[in-house]
Each structure stands twice: as C-alpha cells, then as structure tokens.
Motif scaffolding. Structure first.
Motif, PDB file in Angstrom:
ATOM      1  N   SER A 148      -1.364  19.603  11.379  1.00 15.56           N
ATOM      2  CA  SER A 148      -1.602  20.510  12.501  1.00 15.56           C
ATOM      3  C   SER A 148      -0.556  20.324  13.602  1.00 15.56           C
ATOM      4  O   SER A 148      -0.022  21.301  14.137  1.00 15.56           O
ATOM      5  CB  SER A 148      -3.000  20.266  13.069  1.00 15.56           C
ATOM      6  OG  SER A 148      -3.224  21.066  14.198  1.00 15.56           O
ATOM      7  N   ARG A 149      -0.246  19.062  13.923  1.00 11.56           N
ATOM      8  CA  ARG A 149       0.768  18.804  14.952  1.00 11.56           C
ATOM      9  C   ARG A 149       2.143  19.292  14.511  1.00 11.56           C
ATOM     10  O   ARG A 149       2.893  19.854  15.309  1.00 11.56           O
ATOM     11  CB  ARG A 149       0.816  17.309  15.281  1.00 11.56           C
ATOM     12  CG  ARG A 149      -0.349  16.844  16.147  1.00 11.56           C
ATOM     13  CD  ARG A 149      -0.142  15.431  16.644  1.00 11.56           C
ATOM     14  NE  ARG A 149      -0.185  14.457  15.572  1.00 11.56           N
ATOM     15  CZ  ARG A 149      -1.280  13.839  15.139  1.00 11.56           C
ATOM     16  NH1 ARG A 149      -2.440  14.105  15.705  1.00 11.56           N
ATOM     17  NH2 ARG A 149      -1.209  12.961  14.157  1.00 11.56           N
ATOM     18  N   GLN A 155       6.486  23.255  14.933  1.00  7.31           N
ATOM     19  CA  GLN A 155       7.331  24.283  14.326  1.00  7.31           C
ATOM     20  C   GLN A 155       7.167  25.614  15.043  1.00  7.31           C
ATOM     21  O   GLN A 155       8.144  26.329  15.280  1.00  7.31           O
ATOM     22  CB  GLN A 155       6.997  24.435  12.838  1.00  7.31           C
ATOM     23  CG  GLN A 155       7.455  23.279  11.987  1.00  7.31           C
ATOM     24  CD  GLN A 155       6.953  23.363  10.558  1.00  7.31           C
ATOM     25  OE1 GLN A 155       5.954  24.014  10.261  1.00  7.31           O
ATOM     26  NE2 GLN A 155       7.644  22.676   9.657  1.00  7.31           N
ATOM     27  N   LYS A 156       5.933  25.934  15.410  1.00  4.63           N
ATOM     28  CA  LYS A 156       5.678  27.188  16.139  1.00  4.63           C
ATOM     29  C   LYS A 156       6.374  27.168  17.498  1.00  4.63           C
ATOM     30  O   LYS A 156       7.001  28.153  17.897  1.00  4.63           O
ATOM     31  CB  LYS A 156       4.168  27.385  16.308  1.00  4.63           C
ATOM     32  CG  LYS A 156       3.782  28.695  16.935  1.00  4.63           C
ATOM     33  CD  LYS A 156       2.270  28.846  16.993  1.00  4.63           C
ATOM     34  CE  LYS A 156       1.871  30.152  17.640  1.00  4.63           C
ATOM     35  NZ  LYS A 156       0.408  30.303  17.722  1.00  4.63           N
ATOM     36  N   ALA A 157       6.291  26.032  18.193  1.00  8.88           N
ATOM     37  CA  ALA A 157       6.954  25.907  19.497  1.00  8.88           C
ATOM     38  C   ALA A 157       8.472  26.003  19.337  1.00  8.88           C
ATOM     39  O   ALA A 157       9.143  26.651  20.156  1.00  8.88           O
ATOM     40  CB  ALA A 157       6.569  24.585  20.157  1.00  8.88           C
ATOM     41  N   LEU A 201       9.374  29.643  18.780  1.00 11.05           N
ATOM     42  CA  LEU A 201       9.287  30.391  20.043  1.00 11.05           C
ATOM     43  C   LEU A 201      10.482  30.078  20.944  1.00 11.05           C
ATOM     44  O   LEU A 201      11.020  30.969  21.605  1.00 11.05           O
ATOM     45  CB  LEU A 201       7.990  30.054  20.776  1.00 11.05           C
ATOM     46  CG  LEU A 201       6.737  30.728  20.250  1.00 11.05           C
ATOM     47  CD1 LEU A 201       5.496  30.178  20.954  1.00 11.05           C
ATOM     48  CD2 LEU A 201       6.804  32.237  20.424  1.00 11.05           C
ATOM     49  N   HIS A 202      10.903  28.810  20.956  1.00  9.60           N
ATOM     50  CA  HIS A 202      12.061  28.435  21.783  1.00  9.60           C
ATOM     51  C   HIS A 202      13.337  29.111  21.270  1.00  9.60           C
ATOM     52  O   HIS A 202      14.139  29.597  22.074  1.00  9.60           O
ATOM     53  CB  HIS A 202      12.226  26.918  21.794  1.00  9.60           C
ATOM     54  CG  HIS A 202      13.309  26.454  22.700  1.00  9.60           C
ATOM     55  ND1 HIS A 202      13.204  26.504  24.073  1.00  9.60           N
ATOM     56  CD2 HIS A 202      14.536  25.950  22.440  1.00  9.60           C
ATOM     57  CE1 HIS A 202      14.317  26.065  24.612  1.00  9.60           C
ATOM     58  NE2 HIS A 202      15.146  25.712  23.650  1.00  9.60           N
ATOM     59  N   GLU A 203      13.504  29.158  19.952  1.00 15.68           N
ATOM     60  CA  GLU A 203      14.669  29.839  19.374  1.00 15.68           C
ATOM     61  C   GLU A 203      14.646  31.322  19.726  1.00 15.68           C
ATOM     62  O   GLU A 203      15.674  31.901  20.088  1.00 15.68           O
ATOM     63  CB  GLU A 203      14.680  29.681  17.855  1.00 15.68           C
ATOM     64  CG  GLU A 203      15.069  28.303  17.373  1.00 15.68           C
ATOM     65  CD  GLU A 203      14.977  28.168  15.861  1.00 15.68           C
ATOM     66  OE1 GLU A 203      15.004  29.205  15.162  1.00 15.68           O
ATOM     67  OE2 GLU A 203      14.885  27.028  15.378  1.00 15.68           O
TER      68      GLU A 203
END
Length: 119
Positions: A45-46, A51-53, A56-58
């Motif tokens: 989960s972490r 990976q999602k963060a 989003l940053h990219e």
C-alpha cells in the motif's frame, strides 16, 4: 494407592494442558502469519501510494513546463501582433487605394478593422 503411579485426574490434566499448549502455539503461529501478511500488505500500500505521488509530481512538472512554454508563446504572439498592427497603420497612411477618390465607396481598411486591432 501407590505413591509411584499418578492419579487418573493428573493424566487428564497433563493431556488437556498439552492440548492447551498446542492450541496456544497454533494461535501464536496464526498471529505471526497474520502480522506478516498485514506487514506485506502495508508495504504494498505504501509503495502504491508513493508511486501515485511520484506520477502526480511528474504530471505537475510537465504541466508547469507546458504552462511556461504557453506563456512565452503568448508574449511572442502579442509582440508579433503589435508589430503587425504598426506595419498596418504605417501602410494605411501611404496606401493609394485607401486614399483614392475613385474607390467607389469602399470603407478604409483601418475603419473596418478598428474594432479588432489593438491600438
């Protein structure tokens, strides 16, 4: 009753006591497996959240670059529009077609475009 032989009640106690120890041991193993499974799920989960963060940053970085590029293009196009407006105004001053008395009622170009050209 002989002192060397155990009473029948103590044999039952030992039997149920060893069953209780086995039950406790099984419960402990289940807890360990459940904790390990939960630990692995939490790591997954972490990792997914990280990976999602990162994604989003990219995306944010790409949008920032695109925004900067579009702002530069706006400045460039605004400057080009100002230059072309000046060229048109200068041309209107000397254009023989706009000043010809035989233009048969044609409207001067700058009057026709005055609402659309910035001054």
């Amino acid at each position: 009753m002989s002192h060397g032989t155990p009473a029948s009640g103590s044999v039952l106690q030992r039997s149920s006591s060893s069953e209780g120890n086995q039950q406790s041991h099984d419960d402990d193993e289940r807890k360990v497996r459940r904790r390990e499974k939960n630990r692995v799920a939490a790591q997954r989960s972490r990792k997914k959240q990280t990976q999602k963060a990162d994604k989003l940053h990219e995306e944010y970085e790409c949008l920032e670059q695109e925004n900067t590029s579009l702002k530069k293009e706006i400045v460039k196009l605004t400057d080009e529009m100002k230059h072309l407006s000046e060229v048109l105004r200068d041309h209107e001053k000397i254009c023989p077609l706009l000043h010809c008395s035989l233009n048969f009622g044609l409207m001067p170009r700058h009057d026709a475009l005055s609402g659309t050209l910035p001054r």
